[in-house]
Enzyme design. Sequence first.
Site, PDB file in Angstrom:
ATOM      1  CB  THR A  34       0.204  -4.059   9.939  1.00 25.81           C
ATOM      2  OG1 THR A  34      -1.003  -3.398   9.590  1.00 25.81           O
ATOM      3  CG2 THR A  34       0.049  -4.718  11.298  1.00 25.81           C
ATOM      4  CE1 TYR A  80      -0.760 -12.689 -13.237  1.00 29.41           C
ATOM      5  CE2 TYR A  80       1.463 -11.851 -13.627  1.00 29.41           C
ATOM      6  CZ  TYR A  80       0.157 -12.036 -14.058  1.00 29.41           C
ATOM      7  OH  TYR A  80      -0.242 -11.575 -15.272  1.00 29.41           O
ATOM      8  N   GLY A 117     -24.358   3.271  28.680  1.00 24.89           N
ATOM      9  CA  GLY A 117     -23.326   4.286  28.876  1.00 24.89           C
ATOM     10  C   GLY A 117     -21.943   3.678  29.029  1.00 24.89           C
ATOM     11  CD  GLU A 131      -3.619  -9.724   2.996  1.00 21.70           C
ATOM     12  OE1 GLU A 131      -2.625 -10.102   2.355  1.00 21.70           O
ATOM     13  OE2 GLU A 131      -4.052  -8.568   2.965  1.00 21.70           O
ATOM     14  CD  GLN A 159     -40.058 -12.233  23.809  1.00 24.42           C
ATOM     15  OE1 GLN A 159     -40.665 -11.517  23.002  1.00 24.42           O
ATOM     16  NE2 GLN A 159     -40.440 -13.456  24.103  1.00 24.42           N
ATOM     17  CD  GLU A 198     -17.240  -0.284   0.387  1.00 24.56           C
ATOM     18  OE1 GLU A 198     -16.079  -0.566   0.770  1.00 24.56           O
ATOM     19  OE2 GLU A 198     -18.134   0.054   1.185  1.00 24.56           O
ATOM     20  CB  THR A 257      -0.932  -0.001   1.229  1.00 26.59           C
ATOM     21  OG1 THR A 257      -1.716  -1.185   1.185  1.00 26.59           O
ATOM     22  CG2 THR A 257      -1.830   1.213   1.251  1.00 26.59           C
TER      23      THR A 257
END
Lengths: 390, 249
Positions: A170, A246, A353, A255, A292, A380, A138
């Site tokens: 990461t 590839y 809360g 992944e 419920q 997406e 990335t």
Amino acid sequence: MTASGFDVTSASDVFFEEEHKMLRDQVRRFVEEEIKPHADQWEADGATPRELLRKMGALGFFGIRYPEAYGGSAMDERATVVLSEELGRSTYAGVAITALVHTDMASVHLFNAGNDAQKAKYMPGIVSGEIITAVGVTEPDAGSDVKGIRTTARREGDHYVLNGTKTFITNGVLADVYCIAAKTGGDGPASKAVTMFIIEKGMEGFTVSRALDKHGWRSSDTAELSFVDVRVPAENVLGEEGRGFYEIMKNFQNERLVLGAMAMGEAQAAIELTVAYVRDRKAFGAPLWEKQAIRQRLAMLSSRVEAARQMIYATAVRVARGEQLVREVSMIKALCGELVNEVMYACVQFHGGMGFMRESTIERMSRDARVQAIGGGATEVMLEEVAKRM
Amino acid sequence: MKILVPVKRVIDYNVKVRVKADGTGVDLANVKMSMNPFDEIAVEEAIRLREAGKAEEIIVVSVGPQQAQETLRTGLAMGADRGILVKTDATTEPLAVAKILKKVVEEEQPGLVILGKQAIDDDCNQTGQMLAALLGWSQGTFASKVDLGEGTVDVTREVDGGLQTVKLKLPAIVTTDLRLNEPRYASLPNIMKAKKKPIDEKSPEDYGVDVAPRLEVLKTVEPPARQAGVKVADVAELVAKLKNEAGVL
């Protein structure tokens, strides 16, 4: 304390062998004893300590699918799913992703594409946890769209000269070895222009330009990396020059399966601790569990998580047999990335809360879950992969 | 010397046990099962003795259903050498287990049997003692330290008010307490190695033991819920409450 036994899938015997159950037990114990009591500090520190990673290495968690010659256990994808799910259950997704990026998103490039000399040099340390890995694809202007990367590597004699920037990496701050994608093919067809390189920490011109401050996964270190005229020996090319695209694509299947399993581990843990909370928490004279609307919503979420888990397990079995299942793993990534966020939304809601307070586990988990719909292929992008196959 | 370590498959210590609606027992459906934690300590102690060169072989044995094989496999993954599964679906009471273990001991001739002091499901705390009686062996129960010598073993026991050390002549029975050691993890490579270790399958009939229960469970109920405590402002109020309400002073 587990609320009851409902975390143990009744389908376990269909998909798993004895050794997978034993691995699950060991990881679960490790999470309880070695991760949970300390991880708040790691969240504050912004990283998971190397000592913990070495302990995981010593127990064989980093060598699940690697050969015995490198200290691994030569198991299959089912064992990887078990590790991912159990680390996800820890409630500290930042710790989980630190380990899983190393085992299943970064070191796999070295193992799959590396030659014997490269593997002999790095794999034993990767399995033992002495060497921690990161993967850099990335960039500020390219993520899932691998073809759009701008980092370049220019051949000069027996070296390549690397220039560019990587982001959202990461393990980027603390890793020792990086698998970095760069363009070697100039403006040629993108699918033939990307090459993966092994970059070691300390190479001249390679710097961690900054550690990134994140919404969640705070016990995981994430970095922006800078490469300025980094001279990389040609022997550090991973696989064939021009075949990097590839190699990257090849590992997406693994992944997505890993991230799906991790997300469902998170979802199970969230539901469990919410069930325990609403059984105790009284409002208008009775535990919230008596409403419920609340218990049925949790029951439905639990049903959907169980369905997703069984799809993950079935897919893992098939991937282990060598099937190519891009459609299924993309479905899993899309489904689980969204489902874990629905689970977190409901679980925060039912904590009232307290769910909004930094001191509650569910608050951290809800922040951690958000990226599951983004990282490793946004929902997406995954849905387009599915749509293409409809 | 051989060490025999009996292990039991029980509900995992992390699981909150629920009583079945009809009161006939506890709900085992979909419940995670594990090795009894005291037995894990027993396996660990045996491995440490072998690592110290004081034992050659560790045999784990379990009396229970087919799934107890998983429990044996866990013991093998920790480091035991081989297993014996005495398969039965019957509810086994301590005396039946002790009788079977006596036969196993006669066959295997171990120098030491290390057991958990009790299983966390029924908390009987009887099997080790019964086995010692049936064999006529000496016993060191609730061990917090085991020191194996030549033909003897010193067992430090946790007793009310302190520690007591007894010297036993071998062969002997030792039952483990919580503080004896901290069991190791089974590493993944060892889990894989354990798959290749042998497990012998037997039945109670092979040993000529009748395992039919001698006891009948009439009813199982949840323990009463703990009442909420009361906060007092000062010592005077505490004393007053103890006197007037609790009636203990």
